[in-house]
Design a protein around this motif. Structure first.
Motif, short mmCIF file in Angstrom:
data_model
loop_
_atom_site.label_atom_id
_atom_site.label_comp_id
_atom_site.label_asym_id
_atom_site.label_seq_id
_atom_site.Cartn_x
_atom_site.Cartn_y
_atom_site.Cartn_z
N LEU A 30 106.19 -2.05 22.11
CA LEU A 30 106.35 -0.96 21.16
C LEU A 30 106.37 -1.52 19.74
CD1 LEU A 30 106.97 2.08 20.71
CD2 LEU A 30 109.40 1.53 20.94
N THR A 31 105.20 -1.66 19.15
CA THR A 31 105.11 -2.21 17.80
C THR A 31 104.16 -1.37 16.96
OG1 THR A 31 104.65 -4.22 16.51
CG2 THR A 31 103.29 -3.83 18.45
N PRO A 32 104.48 -1.13 15.68
CA PRO A 32 103.62 -0.26 14.86
C PRO A 32 102.32 -0.90 14.43
CG PRO A 32 105.45 -1.09 13.57
CD PRO A 32 105.71 -1.51 14.99
N PHE A 33 102.23 -2.25 14.50
CA PHE A 33 100.98 -2.90 14.11
C PHE A 33 100.62 -3.97 15.12
CE2 PHE A 33 98.57 -6.23 11.86
CZ PHE A 33 97.45 -5.48 11.55
N PHE A 34 99.41 -3.86 15.66
CA PHE A 34 98.86 -4.81 16.63
C PHE A 34 97.45 -5.12 16.16
CE2 PHE A 34 96.93 -5.30 21.08
CZ PHE A 34 97.26 -6.65 21.14
N SER A 35 97.23 -6.34 15.66
CA SER A 35 95.98 -6.65 14.96
C SER A 35 94.76 -6.56 15.85
CB SER A 35 96.07 -8.04 14.32
OG SER A 35 96.33 -9.03 15.30
N ARG A 36 94.92 -6.60 17.17
CA ARG A 36 93.74 -6.49 18.04
C ARG A 36 93.11 -5.11 17.99
NH1 ARG A 36 93.01 -10.41 22.97
NH2 ARG A 36 91.37 -8.92 23.39
N ARG A 37 93.78 -4.14 17.38
CA ARG A 37 93.18 -2.82 17.20
C ARG A 37 92.07 -2.87 16.14
NH1 ARG A 37 94.81 -0.74 21.78
NH2 ARG A 37 97.01 -0.23 21.89
N ILE A 38 92.02 -3.95 15.35
CA ILE A 38 91.05 -4.05 14.27
C ILE A 38 89.88 -4.92 14.72
CG2 ILE A 38 90.68 -4.74 11.88
CD1 ILE A 38 93.66 -4.47 11.41
N GLY A 39 88.69 -4.35 14.73
CA GLY A 39 87.49 -5.15 14.91
C GLY A 39 87.00 -5.35 16.32
N LEU A 40 87.68 -4.82 17.33
CA LEU A 40 87.19 -4.99 18.70
C LEU A 40 86.17 -3.93 19.08
CD1 LEU A 40 90.25 -6.19 20.81
CD2 LEU A 40 88.45 -7.52 19.72
N ASP A 41 86.21 -2.77 18.42
CA ASP A 41 85.23 -1.72 18.72
C ASP A 41 84.26 -1.50 17.58
OD1 ASP A 41 86.97 -0.65 16.91
OD2 ASP A 41 87.48 1.13 18.08
N ALA A 42 84.38 -2.27 16.50
CA ALA A 42 83.47 -2.18 15.36
C ALA A 42 83.63 -3.44 14.53
CB ALA A 42 83.78 -0.93 14.51
N PRO A 43 82.54 -3.96 13.94
CA PRO A 43 82.64 -5.20 13.16
C PRO A 43 83.53 -5.02 11.94
CG PRO A 43 80.35 -4.68 13.70
CD PRO A 43 81.16 -3.47 14.07
N VAL A 44 84.26 -6.10 11.59
CA VAL A 44 85.06 -6.11 10.37
C VAL A 44 84.13 -6.40 9.20
CG1 VAL A 44 86.92 -7.24 9.12
CG2 VAL A 44 87.14 -6.84 11.58
N LEU A 45 84.17 -5.56 8.19
CA LEU A 45 83.34 -5.77 7.00
C LEU A 45 83.99 -6.78 6.05
CD1 LEU A 45 80.93 -5.07 5.20
CD2 LEU A 45 82.28 -3.16 4.28
N ALA A 46 85.25 -6.56 5.70
CA ALA A 46 85.95 -7.44 4.77
C ALA A 46 87.44 -7.18 4.87
CB ALA A 46 85.47 -7.22 3.33
N GLY A 47 88.19 -8.11 4.33
CA GLY A 47 89.64 -7.93 4.36
C GLY A 47 90.35 -8.90 3.44
N ALA A 48 91.60 -8.58 3.15
CA ALA A 48 92.43 -9.43 2.30
C ALA A 48 93.86 -9.39 2.83
CB ALA A 48 92.40 -8.96 0.85
N ARG A 49 94.55 -10.51 2.66
CA ARG A 49 95.95 -10.58 3.07
C ARG A 49 96.72 -11.42 2.05
NH1 ARG A 49 95.85 -13.28 7.99
NH2 ARG A 49 95.92 -15.22 6.82
N LEU A 50 97.79 -10.84 1.53
CA LEU A 50 98.69 -11.54 0.62
C LEU A 50 100.01 -11.72 1.35
CD1 LEU A 50 99.20 -12.55 -2.35
CD2 LEU A 50 100.19 -10.29 -2.78
N SER A 51 100.50 -12.97 1.41
CA SER A 51 101.74 -13.21 2.15
C SER A 51 102.46 -14.41 1.57
CB SER A 51 101.44 -13.45 3.64
OG SER A 51 100.58 -14.56 3.80
N GLY A 52 103.78 -14.35 1.67
CA GLY A 52 104.58 -15.48 1.20
C GLY A 52 105.98 -15.07 0.83
N LYS A 53 106.63 -15.91 0.03
CA LYS A 53 108.02 -15.71 -0.34
C LYS A 53 108.15 -15.47 -1.84
CE LYS A 53 111.25 -18.29 1.47
NZ LYS A 53 112.01 -17.48 2.43
N ILE A 54 109.16 -14.67 -2.17
CA ILE A 54 109.58 -14.48 -3.56
C ILE A 54 111.03 -14.94 -3.63
CG2 ILE A 54 109.94 -12.85 -5.44
CD1 ILE A 54 107.81 -11.08 -4.20
#
Length: 724
Positions: A337-361
């Motif tokens: 039971l999780t609100p985000f599961f990355s395998r939902r992205i790109g398995l039924d259609a190609p990924v065009l582009a993406g960005a991810r910002l992550s880290g500590k403040i």
């Protein structure tokens, strides 16, 4: 169902303040559990050559960490075989030297040369660095006896993701009575606060010949040696240099051909280009970019026999989604039971582009933002996936997190809205000594024409000592909760569960054994019991780390939908029917130090309206360190009675993994699955011709299992290069 939830929350929240040992003048270094274990890192006076020969004067002057405490099979006394660790540094890198003495006759256990080796199948060293002193996140480096590298990022206080690679040097040499490694880890490869003069650290050794795991800073046996709550401290002679901005680009070139024999189409030839880029915004914040990513080289999933009523969970393996993935995937319960599961992205259609910002403040805040767009196909509209996550450290090791997930459709009719959104918060409890662990979360979805009961809520509290393991669990999911970018195993239920286990530690041939019980109860929205699953288990662990287990499961189910475990289109078990059945299982895992290893589980009992028996497991043999042969298997015999026919099917998966050197690898995985009438062949050749730069050749073929006619076939050649 409200009273148990209220009581649960009272216990959970009341304990939070006590378990965290909160100090208003908290200093994460002072609060480190093993704060008395200090390694003082001296600055280099000369040059160290990374050649596996510990003869430089700086190593002679370095502090020696040479008392390793046993963690397994028992956590008393020192390790049987001595170990020595040393560290030094200059303005550009950290240097590490390791000497593991080995006087037990026989070959050292080394599975292969493959990077990010299997921890339990190799003699190895692992190092854990907590660079921000938060006892939650960090970096791990290691080396196996074969000289294979290990590098990964750490989260949740002990979890390691090995899908992060960086450039660093290492050399291993073997002698009659010891094996030795030298490492050079550039400071630009890791993140740390400006002006750092202290990190938390621990060294862990797995010595399969003596069947012992040990650590420099002692760790209780019930926890992994990666537990940052039990790390020691390393103090640098002078503050570290300011971390420089990082920028790297990994472009790829791809060519391939595919033919679909089932559809009768002609061969499809394709060429493609794309890239991944990484920008160090600061010493603790990273921006990842991708354009037209391709995942042809990703290892295929291991198939399973499916007789479950719900969607199966397969873990994410694509590298772009895995680095810092805990910022997005740790909400709720990751496998149910999780609100985000990355395998939902790109398995039924190609990924065009993406960005991810992550880290500590600072030291107390972590942030993550991801935006991905998939292309329009003949079956799916173009879609955008956006995820934002913020986590605030609480007390010593706990955290409070907020997540927002948005799935939006493009090019929909002007009078129509098509989206799915989820927002929620999670509170994660982790006590200073790791004994208490817990979670509370509340999530809510938003979707057009779906106004009511769009909630998901859960709580758990666990207590774990050397002997006692207790757990309480509660979940409630509304009938209309929808998380299309997440993983939701089932909806419209309330759940209450409990677990308890006790471990005896006799320190003899059987080093630990004990019983456990798990009680799971599911209720419908009207509070009627619709399912229970009660598990009773007894496990034994032997001195050679072999394991034996016995289990009985009692299962009651009232079906809420028609169900057919045989996948027979003409017959099914009807909605509303009730079944009470039980299953007895015995399992065994052999010692890992032998060249031949095996594990198996045999089960027999009743199953819904009939009976079932199955055996599953894996056997393996290694010609170390070059060839590793394994084969997983499952044989299922299921008879549900009239009107169903008796079903018997095999699932067999032989795999060959050859590591010619530490840069050239070849693996072939064959999966014969009678349940889906398919034979799959996946063969992958990899040449790491430069650090983190590869050439892949991947071949895939699928056949019918009866007449052995080919279904489809593809071959791909892909080249990547890391510009850094």
């Amino acid at each position: 169902m409200k009273l148990p939830l209220v009581l649960f929350l009272c216990v959970f929240l009341a304990y939070t303040a006590v378990a965290n040992n909160y100090n208003s003048k908290s200093d994460t270094t002072i609060n480190t559990f093993n704060k008395a274990y200090v390694y003082r890192v001296k600055k280099l006076q000369d040059v160290i050559n990374i050649d596996g020969v510990i003869d430089e004067n700086d190593w002679k002057q370095a502090q020696k960490a040479d008392k390793f405490y046993r963690v397994l099979p028992v956590d008393t006394g020192f390790a049987t075989q001595p170990s020595t660790m040393m560290m030094a540094y200059d303005d550009k890198a950290l240097y590490v030297a390791q000497i593991f003495y080995d006087t037990i006759p026989g070959d050292r256990v080394m599975e292969s040369f493959r990077r990010d080796f299997s921890f339990g199948n190799n003699d190895n060293l692992l190092i854990f660095f907590d660079t921000f002193l938060d006892q939650t996140n960090g970096f791990s480096f290691g080396v196996s006896a074969s000289g294979a590298k290990w590098d990964g990022t750490m989260s949740n206080g002990h979890s390691i993701s090995l899908d992060w690679d960086c450039k660093w040097e290492m050399k291993t040499k073997h002698y009659d009575n010891r094996w030795v490694s030298e490492m050079r880890i550039p400071f630009k490869s890791v993140r740390y606060p400006k002006g750092s003069k202290e990190w938390n650290v621990n060294f862990s050794r797995l010595d399969l010949k003596s069947n012992e795991k040990s650590a420099w800073a002692p760790v209780p046996r019930q926890f992994p040696t990666a537990s940052l709550a039990y790390s020691g401290r390393m103090q640098f002679e002078e503050p570290l240099p300011k971390s420089k901005m990082q920028f790297s680009v990994i472009p790829y070139l791809l060519g391939g051909a595919a033919k679909d024999f089932e559809a009768g189409t002609s061969t499809d030839y394709r060429t493609d280009v794309g890239f991944d880029a990484k920008v160090g915004i600061s010493s603790s914040m990273t921006l990842d970019l991708t354009y037209n990513p391709d995942f042809a080289q990703v290892e295929v999933d291991q198939q399973v026999t499916n007789i479950d009523r719900f969607e199966l969970f397969f873990p994410e393996k694509r590298q772009f989604f895995l680095e810092n993935s805990d910022l997005f995937s740790s909400y709720g319960y990751s496998h149910t039971l999780t609100p985000f599961f990355s395998r939902r992205i790109g398995l039924d259609a190609p990924v065009l582009a993406g960005a991810r910002l992550s880290g500590k403040i600072g030291n107390d805040w972590r942030v993550g933002f991801m935006n991905m767009t998939t292309e329009e196909t003949g079956e799916n509209l173009a879609r955008n996936f956006t995820v934002a996550s913020v986590q605030k450290k609480m007390f010593t090791r706990s955290s409070l997190g907020f997540i927002a997930v948005n799935k939006e459709y493009f090019d929909v009719p002007s009078d129509t809205s098509m989206y799915n959104r989820v927002i929620g918060f999670d509170y994660n409890l982790a006590s200073k000594d790791n004994v208490w662990d817990g979670k509370f979360f509340y999530h809510r979805s938003f979707q057009p024409d779906n106004p009511d009961k769009q909630y998901a809520q859960g709580a758990m509290l666990m207590y774990k000592t050397q002997h006692l393991n207790l757990g309480l669990f509660e979940t409630s999911v509304g009938e209309n909760y929808r998380a299309e970018a997440g993983y939701v195993r089932r909806t419209g239920y309330n759940f209450i569960g409990a677990s308890a286990g006790y471990t005896f530690v006799p320190n003899k041939k059987v080093v630990n054994h004990g019983p456990s019980i798990k009680l799971d109860n599911y209720f419908n929205p009207d509070k009627d019991l619709i399912e229970h699953q009660y598990q009773f288990e007894y496990e034994l662990t032997f001195a050679n780390r072999a394991e034996l287990g016995f289990e009985y499961t009692d299962h009651f189910v009232q079906l809420r939908n028609d169900f057919n475990p045989t996948q027979d289109p003409e017959h099914y078990l009807p909605e509303g029917s009730e079944y009470d059945f039980g299953l007895f299982s015995v399992s065994y895992q052999s010692t890992r130090k032998s060249l031949f290893t095996w594990q198996a589980e045999a089960s027999k009992g009743s199953f819904y309206s009939g009976d079932i028996q199955y055996i599953q497991g894996e056997i393996g043999y290694r010609f170390q360190p070059y060839v590793n042969l394994t084969m997983n298997f499952n044989y299922t015999d299921m008879d549900l009675g009239d009107p169903f026919s008796r079903e018997k099917f095999w699932l067999v998966g032989p795999k060959m993994d050859i590591t010619f050197t530490d840069k050239i690898f070849w693996s072939t995985f064959v999966q014969y699955n009678e349940q889906i009438d398919n034979l799959n062949i996946n063969s992958r050749f990899q040449w790491r011709y430069q650090p983190v730069s590869d050439i892949y050749l991947v071949y895939t073929d699928n056949y019918f299992t009866g007449n052995w006619n080919s279904r489809n076939r593809a071959v791909v050649l892909k080249m990547t290069y890391w510009f850094n």
